[in-house]
Design an enzyme around this catalytic site. Structure first.
Site, PDB file in Angstrom:
ATOM      1  N   ARG A  35     -71.146  10.259  45.478  1.00 12.54           N
ATOM      2  CA  ARG A  35     -72.573  10.366  45.783  1.00 12.54           C
ATOM      3  C   ARG A  35     -72.817  10.993  47.145  1.00 12.54           C
ATOM      4  O   ARG A  35     -73.802  11.711  47.326  1.00 12.54           O
ATOM      5  CB  ARG A  35     -73.234   8.997  45.688  1.00 12.54           C
ATOM      6  N   LYS A 218     -74.469  -0.411  21.574  1.00 18.01           N
ATOM      7  CA  LYS A 218     -75.600  -0.910  20.779  1.00 18.01           C
ATOM      8  C   LYS A 218     -76.632   0.142  20.406  1.00 18.01           C
ATOM      9  O   LYS A 218     -76.909   1.054  21.187  1.00 18.01           O
ATOM     10  CB  LYS A 218     -76.320  -1.993  21.574  1.00 18.01           C
ATOM     11  N   GLY A 374     -73.822   6.535  32.472  1.00 14.45           N
ATOM     12  CA  GLY A 374     -72.677   5.733  32.878  1.00 14.45           C
ATOM     13  C   GLY A 374     -71.357   5.960  32.185  1.00 14.45           C
ATOM     14  O   GLY A 374     -70.489   6.666  32.715  1.00 14.45           O
ATOM     15  N   GLY A 397     -79.832   5.484  34.239  1.00 14.88           N
ATOM     16  CA  GLY A 397     -81.165   5.154  33.702  1.00 14.88           C
ATOM     17  C   GLY A 397     -82.140   6.313  33.818  1.00 14.88           C
ATOM     18  O   GLY A 397     -82.934   6.559  32.896  1.00 14.88           O
TER      19      GLY A 397
HETATM   20  P1  AMP Z   1     -73.163   1.589  26.491  1.00 19.10           P
HETATM   21  O1  AMP Z   1     -73.260   0.994  27.849  1.00 19.10           O
HETATM   22  O2  AMP Z   1     -74.106   1.058  25.493  1.00 19.10           O
HETATM   23  O3  AMP Z   1     -73.101   3.111  26.534  1.00 19.10           O
HETATM   24  O4  AMP Z   1     -71.750   1.109  25.951  1.00 19.10           O
HETATM   25  C1  AMP Z   1     -70.543   1.509  26.501  1.00 19.10           C
HETATM   26  C2  AMP Z   1     -69.507   0.524  26.073  1.00 19.10           C
HETATM   27  O5  AMP Z   1     -69.439   0.486  24.669  1.00 19.10           O
HETATM   28  C3  AMP Z   1     -68.110   0.856  26.560  1.00 19.10           C
HETATM   29  O6  AMP Z   1     -67.716  -0.093  27.506  1.00 19.10           O
HETATM   30  C4  AMP Z   1     -67.252   0.771  25.295  1.00 19.10           C
HETATM   31  O7  AMP Z   1     -66.061   0.035  25.486  1.00 19.10           O
HETATM   32  C5  AMP Z   1     -68.157   0.026  24.342  1.00 19.10           C
HETATM   33  N1  AMP Z   1     -67.823   0.309  22.933  1.00 19.10           N
HETATM   34  C6  AMP Z   1     -67.717   1.501  22.335  1.00 19.10           C
HETATM   35  N2  AMP Z   1     -67.315   1.355  21.063  1.00 19.10           N
HETATM   36  C7  AMP Z   1     -67.162   0.038  20.844  1.00 19.10           C
HETATM   37  C8  AMP Z   1     -66.748  -0.755  19.728  1.00 19.10           C
HETATM   38  N3  AMP Z   1     -66.436  -0.182  18.581  1.00 19.10           N
HETATM   39  N4  AMP Z   1     -66.700  -2.077  19.885  1.00 19.10           N
HETATM   40  C9  AMP Z   1     -67.035  -2.658  21.060  1.00 19.10           C
HETATM   41  N5  AMP Z   1     -67.435  -1.972  22.145  1.00 19.10           N
HETATM   42  C10 AMP Z   1     -67.496  -0.645  22.042  1.00 19.10           C
END
Ligand code: AMP
Length: 416
Positions: A35, A218, A374, A397
């Site tokens: 940064r 999610k 991220g 964000g």
């Molecule tokens: P997000 O912050 O929603 O972008 O999620 C990122 C996180 O999703 C990372 O830490 C990944 O390890 C996790 N992730 C990706 N695929 C899977 C999966 N099949 N099961 C559990 N966690 C997951």
């Protein structure tokens, strides 16, 4: 309207909002200076023009209170080293009048953490949202925020915002302060300009086919973006943990996989919308399943629709990786947010790696690729491929809100 490139800072004092929220170890040493390096082009341009610099930033979440662990004094020397000149430090950003007034051309003043003052974020402290006096407290804090921003503005002739990471917040230093400068004396810094252009490339200036890859854990956290992108993209790849919510919604067995049971209808709705809009929705068909959430777990390749009891889908399977890569390779605009599996574990990073390799290949063939939010940034860094995509966004964000089509207060305050 002024821009960082056409403005001559000679003899002027510039107050620059940067994002120096750098990670520190327990001894206060910087563990990643990305940064600081990111802000250098803007800061150096001002100094090279013979202007003086007042640098302001937040660090961490001190919630309106002084907290030495989040003091910017810890990074003063690193900033001085990066700029190649001495840096003075103002221990309270709200009483730096004299230090700012005495700054000579070429000199630099770093202000203490803006968030040591609750006025920076402008949220009332110590009062619950349910409290009948909350609205009055909020109104009062907004007035205090204006005064605080006015004070910051009083230090300088020009305001520059180069903190994309906080551009989605209407804070004193990111937006309100801009109200105290006319259009010829406020501007975006180089980093902000690059971010705005990158977002524009994927939202308005699209070469087709346009493919968005949405991964991560999610559906619920990505739904706003998915909906906005549905009107723009040709291909929408949904991967990562989301795969299993879609699989279950279609009647699949997902075993212990991450799955949002309250989002099954939403998943079906997304599939229906994609069909109506002619968007090629690409979901994982096979997966690497594990018998534990661990890098050393036993694995098997199985259908994403039929995961055995006691097993969970952790990564995209070989057939899925190939399908994703084929779509990505043929794209001319690519947006990637979120990994295709638990990439932090080497044994479950092949899906994300396949995506990264295909994005790099498409970029070599002339596609514009934006990686942001991220974890996908951590992903390309892990694979050492950050320099081989068109742009890696610094804003989590802020990037996601921009892609959702929201107006970012930090940008609106300058560009109107
Ligand atoms: P997000 O912050 O929603 O972008 O999620 C990122 C996180 O999703 C990372 O830490 C990944 O390890 C996790 N992730 C990706 N695929 C899977 C999966 N099949 N099961 C559990 N966690 C997951």
């Amino acid at each position: 309207m002024a821009t960082i490139d056409n403005f001559n800072f000679d003899g002027k004092k510039a107050i620059v909002r940067v994002d120096f929220n750098v990670p520190l170890d327990e001894n206060g040493n910087i563990t990643d200076d990305t940064r600081i390096r990111g802000a250098l082009p803007t800061l150096k341009k001002i100094l090279n023009d013979n202007g003086s610099l007042i640098i302001m930033s937040h660090m961490g979440k001190p919630k309106g209170k002084v907290n030495p662990k989040m003091s910017l004094s810890q990074i003063k020397d690193a900033v001085a080293k990066a700029l190649g000149t001495d840096v003075a430090f103002a221990e309270d950003c709200a009483t730096a009048d004299d230090m700012a007034a005495n700054l000579k051309p070429g000199q630099v003043l770093l202000l203490e953490n803006l968030r040591f003052h609750p006025e920076e974020e402008g949220k009332p402290v110590g009062i619950d949202k349910e409290d009948p006096n909350y609205d009055a407290a909020k109104k009062e804090m907004k007035e205090r925020q204006k005064e605080f921003a006015k004070k910051l503005a009083s230090y300088a002739d020009v305001y520059v915002n180069d903190a994309f990471g906080t551009a989605h917040r209407r804070h004193a230093s990111t937006a309100v302060v801009a109200d105290f400068f006319d259009n010829d004396h406020k501007m975006l810094g180089y980093l902000m300009e690059k971010e705005v252009k990158a977002v524009d490339n994927v939202l308005n200036n699209i070469n087709r086919p346009f493919t968005a890859i949405m991964g991560g854990s999610k559906v619920s956290t990505k739904i706003g973006i998915i909906e906005n992108l549905m009107d723009k993209v040709d291909n929408l790849i949904l991967c990562g943990g989301m795969t299993y919510t879609f699989a279950k919604a279609q009647g699949g067995n997902v075993g212990l996989s991450i799955c949002e049971n309250d989002k099954l209808d939403l998943a079906l709705e997304i599939m229906k919308k994609a069909k109506e809009k002619g968007v090629n929705l690409v979901l994982g068909t096979d997966c690497v399943a594990a018998d534990a959430f661990s890098n050393d777990a036993n694995t098997q390749i199985c259908s994403a629709m039929d995961i055995p009891e006691g097993w969970e889908g952790m990564d995209a399977g070989p057939e899925t990786r190939k399908a994703f890569a084929d779509v990505i390779r043929n794209s001319k605009t690519i947006l990637w947010n979120g990994p295709a599996g638990v990439f932090e574990f080497d044994n479950f990073s092949a899906g994300s790696r396949a995506i990264a390799d295909a994005v790099v290949e498409a970029t070599k063939n002339g596609a514009f690729s934006l990686v942001g939010g991220g974890d996908s940034v951590a992903c390309v860094n892990k694979f050492g491929l950050a320099d081989e995509v068109s742009y890696v966004s610094t804003g989590g964000g802020a990037l996601l809100e921009a892609i959702e089509g929201k107006v970012l207060p930090g940008i609106a305050a300058i560009k109107g």
